[in-house]
Enzyme design. Structure first.
Site, PDB file in Angstrom:
ATOM      1  N   ASP A   1       1.742 -10.583  -4.391  1.00 23.16           N
ATOM      2  CA  ASP A   1       1.880 -11.028  -2.995  1.00 23.16           C
ATOM      3  C   ASP A   1       1.848 -12.542  -2.795  1.00 23.16           C
ATOM      4  OD1 ASP A   1      -0.899 -11.645  -3.168  1.00 23.16           O
ATOM      5  OD2 ASP A   1      -1.473  -9.704  -2.326  1.00 23.16           O
TER       6      ASP A   1
ATOM      7  N   HIS B   1       2.044  -9.106 -13.142  1.00 24.70           N
ATOM      8  CA  HIS B   1       2.999  -8.062 -12.732  1.00 24.70           C
ATOM      9  C   HIS B   1       4.180  -8.612 -11.935  1.00 24.70           C
ATOM     10  CE1 HIS B   1      -0.288  -4.714 -13.249  1.00 24.70           C
ATOM     11  NE2 HIS B   1       0.222  -5.126 -14.392  1.00 24.70           N
TER      12      HIS B   1
ATOM     13  N   CYS C   1      18.519 -10.237 -11.587  1.00 21.25           N
ATOM     14  CA  CYS C   1      19.775  -9.496 -11.756  1.00 21.25           C
ATOM     15  C   CYS C   1      19.634  -8.497 -12.903  1.00 21.25           C
ATOM     16  CB  CYS C   1      20.912 -10.478 -12.038  1.00 21.25           C
ATOM     17  SG  CYS C   1      22.457  -9.627 -12.363  1.00 21.25           S
TER      18      CYS C   1
ATOM     19  N   CYS D   1      22.887 -10.020 -15.484  1.00 22.68           N
ATOM     20  CA  CYS D   1      22.831 -11.331 -16.165  1.00 22.68           C
ATOM     21  C   CYS D   1      21.405 -11.883 -16.252  1.00 22.68           C
ATOM     22  CB  CYS D   1      23.762 -12.333 -15.494  1.00 22.68           C
ATOM     23  SG  CYS D   1      23.174 -12.937 -13.906  1.00 22.68           S
TER      24      CYS D   1
ATOM     25  N   CYS E   1      23.418  -9.773  -7.025  1.00 19.91           N
ATOM     26  CA  CYS E   1      23.244 -11.059  -7.707  1.00 19.91           C
ATOM     27  C   CYS E   1      24.254 -12.073  -7.168  1.00 19.91           C
ATOM     28  CB  CYS E   1      23.451 -10.871  -9.207  1.00 19.91           C
ATOM     29  SG  CYS E   1      23.463 -12.404 -10.143  1.00 19.91           S
TER      30      CYS E   1
ATOM     31  N   GLY F   1     -11.609  -6.258  -7.278  1.00 15.84           N
ATOM     32  CA  GLY F   1     -10.698  -5.401  -6.504  1.00 15.84           C
ATOM     33  C   GLY F   1      -9.589  -4.751  -7.292  1.00 15.84           C
TER      34      GLY F   1
ATOM     35  N   SER G   1      -8.722  -1.102  -9.576  1.00 18.16           N
ATOM     36  CA  SER G   1      -9.252   0.226  -9.900  1.00 18.16           C
ATOM     37  C   SER G   1      -9.471   0.399 -11.399  1.00 18.16           C
ATOM     38  CB  SER G   1      -8.291   1.303  -9.389  1.00 18.16           C
ATOM     39  OG  SER G   1      -7.001   1.078  -9.902  1.00 18.16           O
TER      40      SER G   1
ATOM     41  N   GLU H   1     -15.945   0.219  -4.908  1.00 21.98           N
ATOM     42  CA  GLU H   1     -16.438   1.420  -5.594  1.00 21.98           C
ATOM     43  C   GLU H   1     -16.679   1.109  -7.063  1.00 21.98           C
ATOM     44  OE1 GLU H   1     -13.024   3.902  -5.376  1.00 21.98           O
ATOM     45  OE2 GLU H   1     -13.282   4.339  -3.239  1.00 21.98           O
TER      46      GLU H   1
HETATM   47  C1  BJW Z   1     -11.657  -3.432  -2.804  1.00 22.63           C
HETATM   48  C2  BJW Z   1     -11.438  -3.683  -1.478  1.00 22.63           C
HETATM   49  C3  BJW Z   1     -12.110  -4.769  -0.960  1.00 22.63           C
HETATM   50  C4  BJW Z   1     -10.284  -1.994  -1.932  1.00 22.63           C
HETATM   51  N1  BJW Z   1     -12.899  -5.500  -1.735  1.00 22.63           N
HETATM   52  N2  BJW Z   1     -12.441  -4.147  -3.578  1.00 22.63           N
HETATM   53  C5  BJW Z   1      -2.741   3.997 -22.019  1.00 22.63           C
HETATM   54  C6  BJW Z   1      -3.037   5.269 -21.593  1.00 22.63           C
HETATM   55  C7  BJW Z   1      -2.270   5.888 -20.609  1.00 22.63           C
HETATM   56  C8  BJW Z   1      -1.188   5.245 -20.046  1.00 22.63           C
HETATM   57  C9  BJW Z   1      -0.891   3.987 -20.466  1.00 22.63           C
HETATM   58  C10 BJW Z   1      -1.652   3.381 -21.439  1.00 22.63           C
HETATM   59  N3  BJW Z   1      -1.138   2.150 -21.664  1.00 22.63           N
HETATM   60  C11 BJW Z   1      -0.083   1.975 -20.840  1.00 22.63           C
HETATM   61  C12 BJW Z   1       0.095   3.078 -20.117  1.00 22.63           C
HETATM   62  C13 BJW Z   1       1.144   3.286 -19.107  1.00 22.63           C
HETATM   63  C14 BJW Z   1       0.886   2.528 -17.819  1.00 22.63           C
HETATM   64  C15 BJW Z   1      -0.487   2.871 -17.271  1.00 22.63           C
HETATM   65  O1  BJW Z   1      -1.433   2.128 -17.393  1.00 22.63           O
HETATM   66  N4  BJW Z   1      -0.605   4.006 -16.619  1.00 22.63           N
HETATM   67  C16 BJW Z   1      -1.871   4.436 -16.029  1.00 22.63           C
HETATM   68  C17 BJW Z   1      -1.674   4.713 -14.549  1.00 22.63           C
HETATM   69  C18 BJW Z   1      -2.375   5.623 -16.782  1.00 22.63           C
HETATM   70  N5  BJW Z   1       1.046   1.092 -18.011  1.00 22.63           N
HETATM   71  C19 BJW Z   1       2.242   0.554 -18.075  1.00 22.63           C
HETATM   72  O2  BJW Z   1       3.231   1.234 -18.004  1.00 22.63           O
HETATM   73  C20 BJW Z   1       2.337  -0.938 -18.278  1.00 22.63           C
HETATM   74  N6  BJW Z   1       3.259  -1.191 -19.322  1.00 22.63           N
HETATM   75  C21 BJW Z   1       2.971  -0.884 -20.595  1.00 22.63           C
HETATM   76  O3  BJW Z   1       1.876  -0.507 -20.940  1.00 22.63           O
HETATM   77  O4  BJW Z   1       4.024  -1.044 -21.461  1.00 22.63           O
HETATM   78  C22 BJW Z   1       3.901  -0.442 -22.749  1.00 22.63           C
HETATM   79  C23 BJW Z   1       4.437   0.986 -22.666  1.00 22.63           C
HETATM   80  C24 BJW Z   1       5.783   1.198 -22.758  1.00 22.63           C
HETATM   81  C25 BJW Z   1       6.283   2.517 -22.680  1.00 22.63           C
HETATM   82  C26 BJW Z   1       5.399   3.590 -22.460  1.00 22.63           C
HETATM   83  C27 BJW Z   1       4.032   3.350 -22.320  1.00 22.63           C
HETATM   84  C28 BJW Z   1       3.554   2.040 -22.421  1.00 22.63           C
HETATM   85  C29 BJW Z   1       2.889  -1.647 -17.045  1.00 22.63           C
HETATM   86  C30 BJW Z   1       2.039  -1.459 -15.827  1.00 22.63           C
HETATM   87  C31 BJW Z   1       2.721  -2.109 -14.613  1.00 22.63           C
HETATM   88  C32 BJW Z   1       2.023  -1.767 -13.312  1.00 22.63           C
HETATM   89  N7  BJW Z   1       2.874  -2.105 -12.229  1.00 22.63           N
HETATM   90  C33 BJW Z   1       2.382  -1.996 -10.854  1.00 22.63           C
HETATM   91  C34 BJW Z   1       3.530  -2.358  -9.915  1.00 22.63           C
HETATM   92  C35 BJW Z   1       3.769  -3.873  -9.934  1.00 22.63           C
HETATM   93  C36 BJW Z   1       4.787  -4.298  -8.953  1.00 22.63           C
HETATM   94  C37 BJW Z   1       4.399  -3.945  -7.533  1.00 22.63           C
HETATM   95  O5  BJW Z   1       3.352  -4.370  -7.020  1.00 22.63           O
HETATM   96  O6  BJW Z   1       5.194  -3.238  -6.919  1.00 22.63           O
HETATM   97  O7  BJW Z   1       1.284  -2.885 -10.663  1.00 22.63           O
HETATM   98  S1  BJW Z   1       1.674  -0.394 -10.465  1.00 22.63           S
HETATM   99  C38 BJW Z   1       0.341  -1.014  -9.489  1.00 22.63           C
HETATM  100  O8  BJW Z   1      -0.939  -0.799 -10.155  1.00 22.63           O
HETATM  101  C39 BJW Z   1       0.552  -2.533  -9.457  1.00 22.63           C
HETATM  102  C40 BJW Z   1      -0.857  -3.031  -9.524  1.00 22.63           C
HETATM  103  O9  BJW Z   1      -0.885  -4.376  -9.926  1.00 22.63           O
HETATM  104  C41 BJW Z   1      -1.494  -2.078 -10.518  1.00 22.63           C
HETATM  105  C42 BJW Z   1      -2.997  -2.044 -10.458  1.00 22.63           C
HETATM  106  O10 BJW Z   1      -3.449  -1.624  -9.235  1.00 22.63           O
HETATM  107  P1  BJW Z   1      -4.782  -2.259  -8.641  1.00 22.63           P
HETATM  108  O11 BJW Z   1      -4.568  -3.681  -8.341  1.00 22.63           O
HETATM  109  O12 BJW Z   1      -5.926  -1.928  -9.510  1.00 22.63           O
HETATM  110  O13 BJW Z   1      -4.850  -1.495  -7.225  1.00 22.63           O
HETATM  111  P2  BJW Z   1      -5.488  -0.079  -6.862  1.00 22.63           P
HETATM  112  O14 BJW Z   1      -4.933   0.329  -5.556  1.00 22.63           O
HETATM  113  O15 BJW Z   1      -5.371   0.877  -7.975  1.00 22.63           O
HETATM  114  O16 BJW Z   1      -7.048  -0.380  -6.716  1.00 22.63           O
HETATM  115  C43 BJW Z   1      -7.566  -1.181  -5.682  1.00 22.63           C
HETATM  116  C44 BJW Z   1      -9.036  -1.353  -5.947  1.00 22.63           C
HETATM  117  O17 BJW Z   1      -9.556  -2.251  -5.001  1.00 22.63           O
HETATM  118  C45 BJW Z   1      -9.848  -0.071  -5.843  1.00 22.63           C
HETATM  119  O18 BJW Z   1     -10.717   0.019  -6.967  1.00 22.63           O
HETATM  120  C46 BJW Z   1     -10.650  -0.248  -4.548  1.00 22.63           C
HETATM  121  O19 BJW Z   1     -11.961   0.348  -4.622  1.00 22.63           O
HETATM  122  C47 BJW Z   1     -10.768  -1.740  -4.486  1.00 22.63           C
HETATM  123  N8  BJW Z   1     -10.855  -2.290  -3.136  1.00 22.63           N
HETATM  124  N9  BJW Z   1     -10.547  -2.707  -0.993  1.00 22.63           N
HETATM  125  C48 BJW Z   1     -13.030  -5.122  -3.064  1.00 22.63           C
HETATM  126  N10 BJW Z   1     -11.974  -5.080   0.358  1.00 22.63           N
HETATM  127 ZN    ZN Z   2      23.846 -11.458 -12.270  1.00 24.47          ZN
END
Ligand code: BJW
Ligand code: ZN
Length: 240
Positions: free
Chosen positions: A104, A119, A127, A130, A148, A188, A190, A216
């Site tokens: 953000d 991320h 694109c 390209c 693009c 913040g 999960s 949490e």
């Molecule tokens: C507060 C609050 C307040 C609320 N104060 N706190 C090992 C095992 C199993 C699976 C995998 C593994 N290794 C990799 C994987 C696959 C996968 C993965 O991890 N999956 C799991 C879900 C199981 N990972 C990937 O695919 C990654 N790539 C990779 O590993 O490549 C190698 C590979 C290749 C081929 C196959 C397998 C592996 C890439 C991960 C990319 C994540 N992308 C996203 C989207 C980004 C773009 C976008 O924003 O649109 O990233 S998904 C989404 O989750 C986003 C976030 O950055 C990310 C994390 O989320 P975050 O920030 O933790 O948010 P929340 O909502 O989950 O939590 C919010 C927290 O805040 C909560 O705890 C609340 O309590 C707290 N909160 N209000 C303080 N006021």
């Molecule tokens: Zn292009």
């Protein structure tokens, strides 16, 4: 002030070297929805169903509509006291790195400088053909899906989706920041999405002190030195 906050404050005060990892929770008080839980839903979809290459190939318009909606929310959003507390921290610590999973841009807007975006960035379009990256702040987007400017192919958000690889240079820089720090602060997130989820454990295994701030407990809370439950917008200003 509660004992855990006092203890964390003393640890942070006594170091000059700190690495911070943030997730969606730090922007929740800026009214940007987090990914998981009820408020993470957009229309009827979960982030896991939209943030994938497969979803984009199937329906680029749908995925772009999700990003367009999020761009609209972020454009209206302002950094909150949690973001600003991290700016004060950077100003005080000679060795400071902020690693964020958020796309953000609110840390930049608040004034942090040494930021690693693991991320990607919501305001960049890449694109699919390209690879050129365009900065684009249009809200709403003029065309969905966008094309693009260079070759007219389909554009995609310049972000990291599930099963996509985070560039190795970014992972290297995160690991260097963890190696160099004495204290790691995790705010913040999960702690379920890899590889970000393991960064605190890497820090722990290499002898660093790890402090977590979250509404949490998370799957890794018990491995950390201190886990403070509360809103980052309230806890961070007390802590820093
Ligand atoms: C507060 C609050 C307040 C609320 N104060 N706190 C090992 C095992 C199993 C699976 C995998 C593994 N290794 C990799 C994987 C696959 C996968 C993965 O991890 N999956 C799991 C879900 C199981 N990972 C990937 O695919 C990654 N790539 C990779 O590993 O490549 C190698 C590979 C290749 C081929 C196959 C397998 C592996 C890439 C991960 C990319 C994540 N992308 C996203 C989207 C980004 C773009 C976008 O924003 O649109 O990233 S998904 C989404 O989750 C986003 C976030 O950055 C990310 C994390 O989320 P975050 O920030 O933790 O948010 P929340 O909502 O989950 O939590 C919010 C927290 O805040 C909560 O705890 C609340 O309590 C707290 N909160 N209000 C303080 N006021
Ligand atoms: Zn292009």
């Amino acid at each position: 002030m509660d004992d855990q906050i006092k203890e964390a404050k003393a640890i942070i005060n006594s170091t000059s070297s700190i690495t911070v990892l943030t997730g969606a929770g730090i922007s929740a008080e800026s009214r940007i929805p987090t990914f998981r839980g009820e408020e993470g839903l957009w229309r009827k979809f979960r982030s896991e169903e939209l943030a994938t290459q497969e979803a984009f190939q199937r329906d680029p318009k749908l995925v772009w509509e999700w990003y367009d909606w999020r761009r609209g929310l972020v454009k209206e959003a302002k950094p909150n006291p949690g973001h600003y507390a991290l700016v004060n921290l950077e100003n005080e610590k000679p060795n400071f790195t902020l690693v964020t999973q958020n796309i953000d841009g609110l840390h930049q807007l608040a004034g942090n400088r040494n930021i690693i975006e693991m991320h990607g960035n919501l305001w960049q379009i890449r694109c699919t053909s390209c690879g050129i990256i365009e900065q684009n702040h249009d809200v709403p987007l003029k065309e969905i899906p966008p094309k693009c400017k260079n070759c007219d192919s389909l554009g995609r958000p310049n972000v990291v989706w599930f099963e996509e690889i985070i560039p190795i240079s970014i992972i290297d820089n995160i690991l260097i920041a963890i190696e160099r720090c004495e204290v790691m602060l995790i705010v913040g997130t999960s702690g379920v999405v890899e590889p970000a989820a393991s960064m605190g454990l890497v820090a722990k295994h290499t002898g660093k002190t790890v402090i977590e701030v979250n509404l949490e407990t998370t799957p890794n809370s018990s491995h950390y030195d201190i886990s403070i439950l509360g809103k980052s917008g309230e806890i961070l200003p007390m802590l820093l």
